[in-house]
Scaffold this active site. Sequence first.
Site, short mmCIF file in Angstrom:
data_model
loop_
_atom_site.label_atom_id
_atom_site.label_comp_id
_atom_site.label_asym_id
_atom_site.label_seq_id
_atom_site.Cartn_x
_atom_site.Cartn_y
_atom_site.Cartn_z
N LYS A 96 -4.90 1.89 -1.26
CA LYS A 96 -5.66 2.84 -2.09
C LYS A 96 -6.22 2.15 -3.34
O LYS A 96 -7.36 2.37 -3.70
CB LYS A 96 -4.78 4.03 -2.52
CG LYS A 96 -4.18 4.82 -1.38
CD LYS A 96 -3.46 6.04 -1.90
CE LYS A 96 -2.31 5.75 -2.84
NZ LYS A 96 -1.16 5.02 -2.24
N ARG A 107 1.23 14.16 -5.44
CA ARG A 107 2.21 13.50 -4.58
C ARG A 107 3.18 14.50 -3.98
O ARG A 107 4.07 14.12 -3.22
CB ARG A 107 2.99 12.47 -5.38
CG ARG A 107 2.52 11.04 -5.12
CD ARG A 107 3.25 10.14 -6.05
NE ARG A 107 3.44 8.80 -5.61
CZ ARG A 107 2.68 7.77 -5.97
NH1 ARG A 107 1.61 7.96 -6.68
NH2 ARG A 107 2.98 6.56 -5.57
N ARG A 148 3.23 -8.39 -1.84
CA ARG A 148 2.19 -8.14 -2.86
C ARG A 148 2.52 -8.84 -4.18
O ARG A 148 3.67 -8.86 -4.62
CB ARG A 148 2.08 -6.63 -3.09
CG ARG A 148 1.09 -6.27 -4.18
CD ARG A 148 0.66 -4.84 -4.11
NE ARG A 148 1.73 -3.91 -4.46
CZ ARG A 148 1.55 -2.58 -4.48
NH1 ARG A 148 0.39 -2.07 -4.14
NH2 ARG A 148 2.55 -1.81 -4.80
N ARG A 207 5.79 -6.52 -8.60
CA ARG A 207 6.16 -5.25 -9.23
C ARG A 207 7.64 -4.96 -8.99
O ARG A 207 8.13 -5.18 -7.88
CB ARG A 207 5.31 -4.11 -8.65
CG ARG A 207 3.98 -3.93 -9.35
CD ARG A 207 3.08 -2.92 -8.71
NE ARG A 207 3.70 -1.66 -8.30
CZ ARG A 207 3.03 -0.62 -7.81
NH1 ARG A 207 1.72 -0.69 -7.67
NH2 ARG A 207 3.64 0.48 -7.45
N ARG A 248 10.46 4.53 -1.70
CA ARG A 248 9.09 5.04 -1.90
C ARG A 248 8.49 5.54 -0.59
O ARG A 248 7.80 6.56 -0.56
CB ARG A 248 8.21 3.93 -2.49
CG ARG A 248 8.54 3.70 -3.96
CD ARG A 248 8.10 2.33 -4.42
NE ARG A 248 6.66 2.18 -4.47
CZ ARG A 248 6.02 1.01 -4.33
NH1 ARG A 248 6.68 -0.09 -4.11
NH2 ARG A 248 4.71 0.97 -4.41
P1 AMP Z 1 1.76 3.85 -7.43
O1 AMP Z 1 1.18 2.76 -8.27
O2 AMP Z 1 0.78 4.94 -7.11
O3 AMP Z 1 2.49 3.34 -6.21
O4 AMP Z 1 2.87 4.58 -8.35
C1 AMP Z 1 3.99 3.86 -8.84
C2 AMP Z 1 5.07 4.82 -9.26
O5 AMP Z 1 4.61 5.66 -10.32
C3 AMP Z 1 5.55 5.80 -8.18
O6 AMP Z 1 6.51 5.21 -7.31
C4 AMP Z 1 6.17 6.90 -9.04
O7 AMP Z 1 7.41 6.51 -9.58
C5 AMP Z 1 5.18 6.97 -10.21
N1 AMP Z 1 4.08 7.94 -9.95
C6 AMP Z 1 2.75 7.66 -9.81
N2 AMP Z 1 2.06 8.80 -9.56
C7 AMP Z 1 2.97 9.80 -9.55
C8 AMP Z 1 2.90 11.20 -9.31
N3 AMP Z 1 1.73 11.81 -9.03
N4 AMP Z 1 4.04 11.92 -9.39
C9 AMP Z 1 5.23 11.34 -9.68
N5 AMP Z 1 5.38 10.03 -9.88
C10 AMP Z 1 4.27 9.25 -9.82
#
Ligand code: AMP
Length: 215
Positions: free
Chosen positions: A13, A87, A125, A158, A169
């Site tokens: 994404k 989410r 990654r 990360r 996740r």
């Molecule tokens: P991402 O970069 O989208 O994989 O997000 C990294 C982390 O940020 C996720 O594993 C969650 O801990 C947190 N996060 C991002 N977006 C959300 C969301 N909409 N709701 C809750 N936690 C979020």
Amino acid sequence: MIIVLMGAPGAGKGTQADLLSERAGYRKISTGDALRKHVKLGTKVGKLAGEIMARGELVPDNVLLDVLKEEIGPKSNDVIILDGYPRNLAQAETLMKVVEADHPVRGCVHLDVSRSNLIARLSGRRVCSGCGSSFHVSGNPPKKDGLCDKCGGSLYQRPDDDAKSISVRLDVYDSSTKAVLDYYQKRGNYCKVNGEGVTDEIFKELTDAISTCLN
Ligand code: AMP
């Protein structure tokens, strides 16, 4: 107008949202990037979110709403590619009640990738600490080991890309986020795109799907 870009962690994404922003001029909002910015700056939100994110769990919905509102800003004609939100079902409903009056959701585009591929992508990654560009140790290695091709920044893994957090996740995605796909499917503005294969071909399919949603 919002296009919700859905897909499991590692589905690509972020990469595709960057391309959509560079090539089509759409505005990209990533709640994960916004939270990581808070963590880096050591804000109140960052202090609360940091450990939760490192474990791979979801940050509480009320925190996310504040972060989202801050990123999205006032009413505008921008086409916003929303990466990482909603989410869960509660967030999808919040988006409808709180944000959609000013920024209607015109479509949900889902990048579909198999679990085994997601694990391989996430565990290899590496991300640039300077500009946030993503690389992969075998699939897309940087020209110079450990350094970003675009800005020369150092690359890091990360904290939530370790094996344990990846598994959490992906489980969180299966248990909470898939309900969001059903929600948009029922609303009738859902489209699935195969997220496996060549980046440019996925991009082409994605832009076609988004154009259909916007027209
Ligand atoms: P991402 O970069 O989208 O994989 O997000 C990294 C982390 O940020 C996720 O594993 C969650 O801990 C947190 N996060 C991002 N977006 C959300 C969301 N909409 N709701 C809750 N936690 C979020």
